[in-house]
Write an enzyme that holds these catalytic residues in place. Structure first.
Site, PDB file in Angstrom:
ATOM      1  N   ASN A 108       0.833  -1.201  -0.041  1.00 26.20           N
ATOM      2  CA  ASN A 108       0.081   0.132   0.101  1.00 26.20           C
ATOM      3  C   ASN A 108       0.863   1.140  -0.003  1.00 26.20           C
ATOM      4  O   ASN A 108       0.499   2.316  -0.740  1.00 26.20           O
ATOM      5  CB  ASN A 108      -0.721   0.091   1.217  1.00 26.20           C
ATOM      6  N   ASP A 154       1.921   6.890  -0.146  1.00 24.94           N
ATOM      7  CA  ASP A 154       1.028   5.540  -0.407  1.00 24.94           C
ATOM      8  C   ASP A 154       1.380   5.589  -2.074  1.00 24.94           C
ATOM      9  O   ASP A 154       1.805   6.286  -2.880  1.00 24.94           O
ATOM     10  CB  ASP A 154      -0.355   6.061  -0.465  1.00 24.94           C
ATOM     11  N   ASP A 203      -0.565  -6.388   4.142  1.00 27.66           N
ATOM     12  CA  ASP A 203      -0.697  -5.491   4.847  1.00 27.66           C
ATOM     13  C   ASP A 203      -1.563  -4.462   4.302  1.00 27.66           C
ATOM     14  O   ASP A 203      -1.624  -3.896   3.302  1.00 27.66           O
ATOM     15  CB  ASP A 203       0.648  -4.808   5.302  1.00 27.66           C
ATOM     16  N   HIS A 252      -6.812  -0.475   1.870  1.00 32.39           N
ATOM     17  CA  HIS A 252      -6.557   0.879   1.668  1.00 32.39           C
ATOM     18  C   HIS A 252      -5.658   1.255   0.345  1.00 32.39           C
ATOM     19  O   HIS A 252      -5.080   2.334   0.007  1.00 32.39           O
ATOM     20  CB  HIS A 252      -5.759   1.223   2.855  1.00 32.39           C
ATOM     21  N   GLU A 281      -5.394  -8.297   5.234  1.00 33.87           N
ATOM     22  CA  GLU A 281      -5.497  -7.507   6.347  1.00 33.87           C
ATOM     23  C   GLU A 281      -6.642  -6.596   6.103  1.00 33.87           C
ATOM     24  O   GLU A 281      -6.338  -5.454   5.475  1.00 33.87           O
ATOM     25  CB  GLU A 281      -4.603  -6.671   7.237  1.00 33.87           C
TER      26      GLU A 281
END
Length: 965
Positions: free
Chosen positions: A308, A371, A409, A413, A445
């Site tokens: 991410n 990001d 992870d 997002h 996740e």
């Protein structure tokens, strides 16, 4: 005479004022429907519609928005949307239902004001659909030209509204290269992009879940804190390899390694080099030696892959930020003309940060973790290449030196604004991973409510079940949760997206307070939590140290402390927090506290041996991995019992958890074999289940044949004004919110409930609920509820608030007490509390901005975390954090009789019972609670709660008691 004239004039003024107020207020609440269209009469979605001082909402796809419960007759509506001129409308309501159409006019732009950005960004949706992700001025309309060569472009989209939400192209041919050009129109002005191209991907979601994880038990390892193999007191690959026999003895089948890539942080979740290992852990060659040895021992390994975001020290980001024309510029999300740098992220956090080049970049977690931009196909290609490298480093088809999958992870997002990018990227990634190794396992996740998380089963093999984790902790803490029912509801939602899902279950992980901290370090409760995890369906994950009951609480470093191998907390291989970049000192790893492998290994009844036995039972009986085999038995009382069918055998399993703090003796009616203690039972034998204990029975009998179940009717005669009666006690739960609702069949005040009970003695009592309202607050149109209007929030910058904590009797009077919560990063050392008067009441006053904050009281820096028993509200996430409201609206009630509590239900808590309890002021006798409410209209009710006993039933120690023979 003058006095009479003056009185008369005052009366006239009062009457006129009253008439004006009546004219402006409606007797009954009204509904307003507003439709927003553009100058061409087309519906305008996502327009902001505000009724001044009352409510704000956005229009839907049909351009509609509806406001209910309006009592003001004169209103002002403001309608706005980026790219359009705002409109204001004055409304005078005369009917209970009013419809209004408002036309918005596009803002006219000069040609040099018109732009199109991100023209080369896209995401494949499926084999035949692709979504372009460009942005342009909201006032523009769009034409799109498409063709199979740059010289044969045809207009395929004409004069369309475009909200910068992406443009889908349908009917495309897989593996075909297409060329396209985007044209933006505003009035007489037109601009266009250069011709760009994309190759339509085929097999965009072509994968099947790996099979081996379905019957595997995972172990999460923080390498830095596990075992030191080279003597520098930092965990490493050599140490991990050395401890493979321990992991094999424990019985785990697979390891999840927290990040092992090169990173400037102790935790590794900000990567600087995706193709190398962290130097603290060892070389790439040492990692591959560990992998090969693990595989030789039948242990698979998945690694944390953090895609991410990267570290701000990653060469990609440094080049992107500082080098003109960098090839990595578009690897990250840099502010463009249409981004609002003041916007907030998914949990209200800051997300835009200025770089030294004066441009802002997007970072979900913090400024040192920028990001990556997954709208950019180059980023997606890079990440797929990274996955190939770790799965098959030599590209030789031999996976013995590669990982067996990835824990992903922050998977949800990837793009917080466009879920298509997030989900379709993971489908693309999974397909690429399975092309390398069809048996590779991907677990995401996706920390979200089940409804939102379930969709990821379209993309990934598995997702972590955070909801179930919270429920298991609740059960171990004494909450009455029908966990089989909840699990089946969760799995039904998963199945709506994929019937091939793998449910990754766990108790706690590296981002949460450890199980021991959540369960007040009670060994019995930790055993119960382990028993739940390892007897419920799914693929269980154990966090390192959980098997010996290690304690740990926020801040994060202290839930990632060294694994405690020895009784004196030092010795060969022990790691330290003095090295490796930890932010805080070690707080919980102590000598001779009973929490070490040395103190528990081989000790009958220890937590470690309990884990080992549970793991062996589960692995020997694969029926425990499949949810299709589970059924809860309809038996009330302190024992929660479920049946696990074993389809391939002539016997089934019966799991019984004693959820009480006392020994339970149960007579069984048929032969059974108890797996945890290897004990054989015959009919009429007494099964003794210790407090919070678990038994696993293997039997050929059915549930009704195995257990002696009696039907018992419990009744209560209530007063006429009572609206509901709950049964509390050993039969169900002593907590009101978990009470059993009784039925008033004949509406005569006679309440009863039929229960299935095992013979024994049960204490119980009743709680009555009586609906009421605040007498001085306006009522809703049906006269059954209060109704309030919140017009604006409290404007104070900060407010002094005093937290008060009465030290429990079971806590040493010399204990150190502190306050931890959202206001101090959950740091148990940040806010000390003091007992100035020596009366056992600890206090601290801090300044807080208006709002709601979660918190807990902390004993000795994290030894225990305790909810505030005087809080009005608690979190419902399994942690039962106390919630304090600073500022906001105060609800107040003064009862005219003795009661035991007041409950508030209404629009402000979605009418959920027992979420908001008013607390009694000992000085005034009033019950009060403050809530932070957004502007708007709210209806609510108050419920008086009163504890009652049945005067005609046997009583012992202030409760009723029933004996079932």
């Amino acid at each position: 005479m003058k006095k009479r004239i003056l009185c008369y004039l005052l009366l006239v003024v009062a009457l006129l004022f009253s008439a004006c107020n009546q004219e402006e207020s409606l007797q009954n609440p009204a509904k307003i429907v507003i439709k927003v269209v553009d100058e061409a009469g087309e519906e305008v979605a996502n327009a902001d519609v505000s009724l001044e001082g009352i409510a704000t909402a956005k229009t839907g796809d049909q351009g509609l928005v509806v406001f209910d419960g309006i009592r003001q007759s004169k209103l002002k509506a403001i309608i706005s949307k980026a790219g359009y001129d705002s409109e204001k409308e004055k409304l005078k309501l005369t009917d209970l239902s009013t419809k209004l159409t408002v036309k918005l006019t596009r803002t006219e732009l000069d040609k040099d004001e018109m732009v199109i950005v991100d023209a080369k960004y896209y995401i494949d949706i499926d084999d035949n659909v692709l979504k372009l992700l460009f942005k342009t001025n909201p006032a523009n309309r769009i034409n799109l030209y498409l063709g199979e060569s740059s010289n044969s472009l045809v207009k395929v989209k004409s004069n369309i509204n475009y909200d910068n939400q992406g443009l889908k192209l349908e009917g495309l041919t897989p593996n075909q290269t297409y060329y396209y050009k985007i044209e933006a129109i505003n009035g007489e002005n037109t601009i266009s992009t250069e011709v760009s191209s994309f190759k339509k991907m085929g097999a965009t979601n072509n994968w099947s879940p790996a099979k081996w994880p379905r019957e595997s038990i995972f172990y999460e390892v923080f390498v830095r804190s596990f075992y030191d193999g080279n003597g520098d007191q930092i965990g490493d690959f050599v140490g991990l390899k050395e401890k493979l026999p321990y992991l094999k003895e424990l019985g785990v089948d697979a390891l999840w390694l927290m990040p092992i890539n090169d990173s400037p942080s102790y935790h590794g979740y900000d990567v600087v080099d995706y193709y190398d290992t962290n130097p603290d852990y060892g070389t790439l060659e040492e990692f591959q030696e560990f992998l090969q040895t693990a595989h030789e021992n039948g242990i698979k390994v998945i690694m944390d892959l953090v895609v991410n975001h990267t570290s701000s020290r990653n060469p990609w980001f440094e080049s992107s930020a500082y080098e003109d024309g960098s090839q990595y510029r578009d690897y990250y999300v840099w502010q463009d003309e249409f981004d609002d740098v003041n916007e907030r992220g998914p949990w209200g956090q800051r997300v835009w940060y200025q770089s030294s080049t004066k441009k802002a970049y997007y970072a979900d977690f913090w400024d040192q973790m920028p990001d990556l931009n997954f709208s950019n196909p180059e980023v997606r290609a890079e990440m797929k290449q990274i996955a190939r490298f770790w799965l098959d480093p030599n590209n030789d088809g031999d996976f013995s030196d590669g990982v067996d999958g990835f824990r992903l992870d922050a998977a949800k997002h990837i793009d917080d604004k466009d879920s298509d990018v997030t989900h379709n990227w993971w489908q693309e990634f999974n397909t690429a991973v399975k092309e390398v190794n069809p048996n590779a396992f991907l677990v995401g996740e996706n920390w979200a409510e089940t409804d939102k998380m379930a969709r990821f089963f379209e993309d990934l093999d598995a997702s972590f079940n955070f909801s179930l984790a919270d429920r298991m902790i609740e059960v171990a803490n004494g909450e009455n949760v029908d966990i089989i029912k909840e699990l089946k509801e969760i799995h039904a939602k998963y199945s709506s997206y994929s019937d091939r899902f793998i449910d990754a279950t766990f108790l706690r992980n590296h981002d949460q307070n450890r199980v021991a901290a959540e369960l007040s370090a009670s060994e019995d409760k930790m055993k119960l939590a382990a028993s739940l995890l390892l007897t419920l369906p799914g693929t269980p994950f154990i966090y390192y140290g959980e098997e010996i009951g290690q304690i740990g609480a926020k801040p994060d470093d202290n839930i990632r402390e060294p694994f405690d191998w020895y009784s004196d907390a030092k010795g060969k291989g022990m790691t330290t927090m003095d090295k490796g970049g930890f932010y805080h000192p070690m707080a919980y790893t102590k000598a001779n506290d009973g929490i070490s492998l040395e103190e528990q290994e081989g000790v009958a009844g220890s937590l470690f041996e309990h884990y080992k036995r549970l793991i062996r039972v589960r692995k020997a009986n694969p029926a425990f991995f499949s949810s299709a085999n589970y059924t809860k038995l309809d038996i009330s009382g302190p024992n929660y019992i479920y049946k696990v069918e074993s389809p391939q055998n002539d016997y089934d399993f019966f799991v019984l958890h004693n959820l009480s703090n006392s020994l339970q003796k149960i007579e069984i009616n048929a032969a059974a074999y108890e797996l945890l203690t290897a004990t054989t039972y015959n009919a009429s034998d007494i099964l003794e289940v210790p407090a919070y204990g678990t038994v696993i029975l293997k039997s050929k009998a059915t549930g009704s044949e195995l257990f002696n179940v009696k039907k018992v009717v419990v009744s209560y005669q209530a007063e006429s004004n009572v609206d509901k009666v709950l049964l509390l006690g050993d039969i169900a739960s002593w907590k009101i919110k978990d009470g059993v609702e009784m039925e008033n069949k004949d509406n005569d005040g006679s309440y009863e409930v039929e229960l299935n009970l095992i013979p024994g003695h049960y204490k119980y009592q009743f709680v009555t609920e009586t609906e009421t309202v605040e007498p001085n607050i306006p009522l809703s149109s049906d006269g059954q509820k209060n109704q309030i209007q919140i017009n604006k929030s409290d404007g104070k910058e900060t407010i002094d608030h005093t937290f008060s904590f009465d030290l429990p009797e079971d806590v040493d009077e010399d204990a150190r007490v502190s306050l931890a919560g959202e206001f101090n990063g959950w740091n148990p050392h940040a806010t000390e509390m003091t007992d100035r008067d020596g009366d056992g009441i600890y206090k601290v006053t801090i300044k807080l901005s208006p709002g709601e904050y979660q918190y807990k009281f902390v004993i000795n820096g994290g030894e225990r975390w305790i909810s505030d028993p005087k809080a009005n509200k608690y979190s419902n996430d399994g942690n039962r954090n106390s919630i304090v409201t600073i500022g906001g609206h105060t609800f107040s009630y003064n009862p005219d009789q003795a009661i035991d509590g007041v409950m508030l239900i209404g629009d402000m808590n979605d009418w959920r019972p027992y979420e908001t309890i008013l607390r009694e002021d000992a000085n005034t006798g009033r019950y009060e609670a403050s809530l932070w409410l957004e502007p708007g209209q709210y209806q609510y009710q108050l419920i008086e709660l009163k504890t009652e006993l049945d005067p005609n039933a046997e009583q012992v120690d202030g409760t009723n008691i029933i004996t079932v023979e």
